[in-house]
Design a protein around this motif. Structure first.
Motif: not given
Ligand SMILES: Cc1cc2nc3c(=O)[nH]c(=O)nc-3n(C[C@H](O)[C@H](O)[C@H](O)COP(=O)(O)OP(=O)(O)OC[C@H]3O[C@@H](n4cnc5c(N)ncnc54)[C@H](O)[C@@H]3O)c2cc1C
Length: 305
Positions: A24, A27-28, A45, A47, A55
């Motif tokens: 969540g 991306t999700g 879902l 966690q 995010s």
């Molecule tokens: C230091 C840093 C600075 C950044 N700054 C920027 C910025 O200024 N602007 C920008 O656009 N982007 C920025 N980014 C990039 C951006 O934050 C990411 O691209 C984005 O948050 C990715 O989102 P996501 O949903 O793929 O991953 P996430 O936000 O990590 O979400 C993945 C989710 O999956 C859940 N999960 C994992 N395993 C399980 C499981 N088994 N069951 C259920 N849930 C699970 C986790 O709890 C987590 O909430 C930055 C990244 C970093 C690391």
């Protein structure tokens, strides 16, 4: 959004979801909006809290990808600039323009970044947030009076976007819900269900009650960000990792560090990073570092240094 209503929707053991999305974060939640708004039966879902991962821990920039421009990746910059414009139109309460200055201490930096950022303006076209401009030393110090003056030649001002990442995620969860999606946090996916090598569901546990559920889906989406490999290994324990473990740290400084409303962008540090110092809730957010780590933690800790 009501958690117990959403949980009730999991009780029917024969129900088949069109999409189960694991994760969540941005991306999700984005996938959930896309899928639910097309009428698919969608379950997400998470966690932990929504946006618990990267995010909710970003640098809070809605940027068109200045750093990709430096790498010559024009198509990615064009895509990011377009998305930046869409985001500002869709969520004006969470996205706003922010002036950035690249301070120049070498003679070539003014013309180099001046031309690069003009190209950024041109690529943004009508989605532009403001026109970039080369500034004199005096003009630069008017915006950023606390800059190191020794050797300062001037700066280049340009405009990008700032946003509230965690609030955007919450609004996206609400939008997905309005579109008919079921979204549950504190639900950890513990394994994948397979039929003839095809993934067709997940096992999940409600971390508030420890109740377990087996859920079926036509499609299971792995949107777990840095935890992507842990889900891939549920499918095949021998699969090679595709995510390199690294961690970035922001520090939060007193507002007096940068008293105005202009951010600083340092396009190239000695170790090849881009650093931002950004006004944020009457403080200054500076980051990030980029350090390899052995494993990803849900609650990463900054290193002493
Ligand atoms: C230091 C840093 C600075 C950044 N700054 C920027 C910025 O200024 N602007 C920008 O656009 N982007 C920025 N980014 C990039 C951006 O934050 C990411 O691209 C984005 O948050 C990715 O989102 P996501 O949903 O793929 O991953 P996430 O936000 O990590 O979400 C993945 C989710 O999956 C859940 N999960 C994992 N395993 C399980 C499981 N088994 N069951 C259920 N849930 C699970 C986790 O709890 C987590 O909430 C930055 C990244 C970093 C690391």
């Amino acid at each position: 959004m009501n958690r117990s209503d959403m949980l009730d929707r999991l009780e029917d053991k024969n129900y088949k979801w069109d999409f189960i999305i694991i994760g969540g974060g941005a991306t999700g939640l984005g996938v959930a909006i896309e899928s639910a708004s097309r009428g698919y039966k969608t379950l997400l879902l998470e966690q932990s809290d929504f946006a618990k991962g990267t995010s909710g821990r970003s640098t809070k920039l809605v940027h068109g990808g200045v750093r990709y421009l430096q790498q010559g990746n024009i198509s990615l910059v064009l895509e990011a600039l377009k998305e930046r414009g869409i985001l500002k139109r869709n969520a004006p309460h969470l996205v706003h323009d922010l002036p950035f200055i690249v301070p120049n201490y070498d003679w070539w930096e003014g013309p180099f970044y001046g031309i690069g950022l003009k190209l950024y303006d041109v690529l943004a076209g009508k989605e532009g947030f403001g026109s970039s401009k080369i500034l004199s030393k005096e003009e630069t110090l008017k915006h950023l009076p606390t800059l190191e003056t020794e050797g300062l030649r001037g700066g280049v001002i340009y405009y990008d976007g700032q946003f509230d990442d965690a609030r955007l995620s919450i609004n996206m969860a609400e939008t997905a819900y309005e579109q008919g999606a079921t979204l549950l946090n504190y639900m950890k996916v513990t394994s994948l269900i397979k039929d003839d090598e095809m993934i067709n569901g997940v096992e999940t546990i409600d971390l508030e009650t420890n109740k377990k559920y087996s859920l079926s889906a036509k499609v299971v989406i792995n949107a777990t960000g840095v935890f992507t490999d842990s889900i891939r290994k549920m499918d095949d324990p021998n699969v090679n990792n595709i995510i390199v473990s690294g961690q970035g740290v922001h520090i939060v400084l007193d507002k007096s560090f940068i008293p105005g409303d202009t951010a600083i962008m340092v396009p190239h540090t000695d170790d090849g990073r881009v650093i931002f110092a950004i006004p944020w809730h009457n403080k200054v957010l500076v980051g990030t570092t980029d350090t390899e780590v052995d494993e990803f933690l849900l609650e990463p800790k900054p290193f002493e240094e």
